[in-house]
Design an enzyme around this catalytic site. Structure first.
Site, PDB file in Angstrom:
ATOM      1  N   ARG A 177      74.242  84.923   4.844  1.00 47.09           N
ATOM      2  CA  ARG A 177      74.696  85.518   6.121  1.00 47.09           C
ATOM      3  C   ARG A 177      76.178  85.237   6.415  1.00 47.09           C
ATOM      4  O   ARG A 177      76.567  85.008   7.560  1.00 47.09           O
ATOM      5  CB  ARG A 177      73.858  85.009   7.296  1.00 47.09           C
ATOM      6  CG  ARG A 177      72.412  85.414   7.251  1.00 47.09           C
ATOM      7  CD  ARG A 177      72.242  86.921   7.373  1.00 47.09           C
ATOM      8  NE  ARG A 177      70.850  87.273   7.559  1.00 47.09           N
ATOM      9  CZ  ARG A 177      69.973  87.423   6.565  1.00 47.09           C
ATOM     10  NH1 ARG A 177      70.369  87.280   5.315  1.00 47.09           N
ATOM     11  NH2 ARG A 177      68.719  87.743   6.821  1.00 47.09           N
ATOM     12  N   CYS A 226      67.337  88.354  13.985  1.00 50.68           N
ATOM     13  CA  CYS A 226      67.199  86.907  14.174  1.00 50.68           C
ATOM     14  C   CYS A 226      68.449  86.377  14.865  1.00 50.68           C
ATOM     15  O   CYS A 226      69.567  86.721  14.494  1.00 50.68           O
ATOM     16  CB  CYS A 226      67.008  86.213  12.835  1.00 50.68           C
ATOM     17  SG  CYS A 226      65.379  86.521  12.151  1.00 50.68           S
TER      18      CYS A 226
HETATM   19  N1  EPU Z   1      57.007  82.300  11.214  1.00 54.76           N
HETATM   20  C1  EPU Z   1      56.211  81.738  12.176  1.00 54.76           C
HETATM   21  N2  EPU Z   1      56.373  82.157  13.470  1.00 54.76           N
HETATM   22  C2  EPU Z   1      57.305  83.082  13.828  1.00 54.76           C
HETATM   23  C3  EPU Z   1      58.133  83.638  12.843  1.00 54.76           C
HETATM   24  C4  EPU Z   1      57.956  83.227  11.527  1.00 54.76           C
HETATM   25  O1  EPU Z   1      55.369  80.907  11.895  1.00 54.76           O
HETATM   26  O2  EPU Z   1      57.398  83.396  15.033  1.00 54.76           O
HETATM   27  C5  EPU Z   1      56.804  81.892   9.807  1.00 54.76           C
HETATM   28  C6  EPU Z   1      56.263  83.043   8.979  1.00 54.76           C
HETATM   29  O3  EPU Z   1      54.865  83.113   9.047  1.00 54.76           O
HETATM   30  C7  EPU Z   1      56.758  82.693   7.599  1.00 54.76           C
HETATM   31  C8  EPU Z   1      58.097  81.992   7.865  1.00 54.76           C
HETATM   32  O4  EPU Z   1      58.044  81.571   9.226  1.00 54.76           O
HETATM   33  O5  EPU Z   1      55.890  81.793   6.974  1.00 54.76           O
HETATM   34  C9  EPU Z   1      59.297  82.899   7.619  1.00 54.76           C
HETATM   35  O6  EPU Z   1      59.201  84.044   8.453  1.00 54.76           O
HETATM   36  P1  EPU Z   1      59.711  85.496   8.026  1.00 54.76           P
HETATM   37  O7  EPU Z   1      59.085  85.889   6.716  1.00 54.76           O
HETATM   38  O8  EPU Z   1      59.522  86.395   9.183  1.00 54.76           O
HETATM   39  O9  EPU Z   1      61.232  85.292   7.676  1.00 54.76           O
HETATM   40  P2  EPU Z   1      62.407  84.587   8.469  1.00 54.76           P
HETATM   41  O10 EPU Z   1      62.913  83.480   7.615  1.00 54.76           O
HETATM   42  O11 EPU Z   1      62.013  84.229   9.870  1.00 54.76           O
HETATM   43  C10 EPU Z   1      64.264  86.036   7.376  1.00 54.76           C
HETATM   44  C11 EPU Z   1      65.530  86.663   7.886  1.00 54.76           C
HETATM   45  C12 EPU Z   1      65.232  88.013   8.491  1.00 54.76           C
HETATM   46  C13 EPU Z   1      64.557  88.903   7.464  1.00 54.76           C
HETATM   47  C14 EPU Z   1      63.265  88.221   7.021  1.00 54.76           C
HETATM   48  C15 EPU Z   1      62.544  88.984   5.937  1.00 54.76           C
HETATM   49  C16 EPU Z   1      67.069  84.939   8.686  1.00 54.76           C
HETATM   50  C17 EPU Z   1      67.569  84.186   9.856  1.00 54.76           C
HETATM   51  N3  EPU Z   1      66.098  85.808   8.920  1.00 54.76           N
HETATM   52  O12 EPU Z   1      63.464  85.758   8.520  1.00 54.76           O
HETATM   53  O13 EPU Z   1      66.493  88.585   8.829  1.00 54.76           O
HETATM   54  O14 EPU Z   1      64.259  90.170   8.023  1.00 54.76           O
HETATM   55  O15 EPU Z   1      63.597  86.918   6.474  1.00 54.76           O
HETATM   56  O16 EPU Z   1      63.185  88.852   4.724  1.00 54.76           O
HETATM   57  O17 EPU Z   1      67.555  84.747   7.573  1.00 54.76           O
HETATM   58  C18 EPU Z   1      68.176  88.865  10.484  1.00 54.76           C
HETATM   59  O18 EPU Z   1      68.966  88.468   9.648  1.00 54.76           O
HETATM   60  O19 EPU Z   1      68.533  89.206  11.621  1.00 54.76           O
HETATM   61  C19 EPU Z   1      66.760  88.925  10.139  1.00 54.76           C
HETATM   62  C20 EPU Z   1      65.841  89.297  11.006  1.00 54.76           C
END
Ligand code: EPU
Length: 302
Positions: A177, A226
């Site tokens: 990022r 995010c």
């Molecule tokens: N999780 C929870 N509760 C929540 C959200 C997530 O328990 O409310 C858990 C999920 O179940 C999973 C883990 O946390 O086990 C990771 O969650 P997720 O797969 O949704 O990915 P993330 O790390 O929260 C990242 C990026 C997103 C991108 C997704 C999918 C960042 C900050 N976020 O989210 O990017 O869409 O992976 O690849 O790197 C963005 O950059 O704005 C963004 C939304």
């Protein structure tokens, strides 16, 4: 109004620019918050040089407004002037295994246009809102794809030098990022390396990703994706969730019930509401996990 110089503004049309004083940033950002700012639409790239030089000579700070999908703009009137690049009628040009895309083009639409030509490799990015230029600056990524590694060359207007340069991929640093561009670098277009893949296959992959995204992100609400970065090896969304903060409300802002790292503008929020909510979350995560969160959203304050 920051830019109060009719003689300067009178030249805009000739250069290929248009002045839009006192626009509400709430109308130009996906979060739907932000006070008034002067915008300058750059309709022809050649206008960048005289406009940026003119702003510099007058001591006026400026920034670039892309898709507005990752920006949290303060409520107070902005002293900075924001430039916007117009989207050319033709935003893409295809070669054997590369595509040249205007920075002002919509990222998701560009991914699908490549797919139609049987070019894949960008599917993961299809649901990431915003412009191609914004995606490059943030090294946008999702579902295992980041835009940085696909880059071959980038044409960039270097605000500090007042000239346009073509950079090879090796001259740009991309991290999680983050990119090595200076704040006053304005991307004009990018050449990306593509992988041949049949349209049907890409479409199937895109459908699966969309389904996953719809299930785990509040796509129908006003957000900036995010709000915080993931610290190395940790998930911010999971931490905020585990702290029981989903559904927490501050002013008009709510921690999304679908994904705890998404703050949504549900009840006519202000930027101040977002800042208060972010402080609250930062404090709780620090207290609960000993982790300092870093913003992912770009904050615009005077
Ligand atoms: N999780 C929870 N509760 C929540 C959200 C997530 O328990 O409310 C858990 C999920 O179940 C999973 C883990 O946390 O086990 C990771 O969650 P997720 O797969 O949704 O990915 P993330 O790390 O929260 C990242 C990026 C997103 C991108 C997704 C999918 C960042 C900050 N976020 O989210 O990017 O869409 O992976 O690849 O790197 C963005 O950059 O704005 C963004 C939304």
């Amino acid at each position: 109004m920051t830019l109060n110089d009719p003689q300067f503004v009178a030249q805009f049309e000739r250069w290929g620019a248009r002045f839009r004083p006192d626009e509400r940033l709430s109308e130009h950002t996906s979060l739907g918050v932000g006070g008034p700012a002067d915008l300058i639409d750059i309709e022809r790239p050649e206008a960048l040089e005289p406009v940026v030089r003119g702003l510099f000579e007058r001591g006026i700070a400026w920034g670039l407004l892309g898709g507005g999908t990752n920006v949290l703009a303060a409520d107070e009137p902005h002293r900075r002037v924001y430039l916007r690049l117009a989207r050319p009628s033709q935003t893409m040009e295809f070669f054997d295994d590369t595509v040249r895309i205007s920075a002002a083009a919509d990222l998701g639409r560009s991914v699908m246009e490549c797919a139609k030509r049987n070019f894949g490799g960008m599917e993961g990015l299809v649901g990431v809102p915003g412009s191609v230029g914004g995606a490059l600056r943030m090294n946008a990524g999702a579902y295992g794809t980041e835009i940085g590694p696909l880059v071959r060359t980038i044409t960039v207007f270097r605000g500090a030098l007042g000239r346009t340069e073509e950079l090879a991929a090796g001259a740009v640093g991309f991290k999680y990022r983050k990119s090595s561009f200076a704040p006053d670098d304005i991307m004009l277009d990018v050449t990306l390396a593509l992988h041949p893949r049949p349209f049907r296959e890409i479409l199937e992959h895109v459908k699966q990703l969309n389904l996953r995204r719809r299930g785990s992100q509040p796509l129908k609400e006003k957000s900036a994706g995010c709000i915080f970065k993931n610290p190395p090896g940790l998930s911010t969304g999971r931490m905020i969730d585990e702290l029981g903060m989903k559904g927490t409300r501050v002013g008009g802002v709510v921690v999304s019930e679908r994904h705890a790292n998404f703050l949504v503008n549900r009840y006519d929020a202000t930027a101040a509401d977002f800042f208060r909510m972010m402080d609250l979350i930062r404090g709780r995560v620090l207290h609960g996990y000993g982790v300092e969160l870093e913003e992912e959203v770009i904050v615009w304050k005077n």
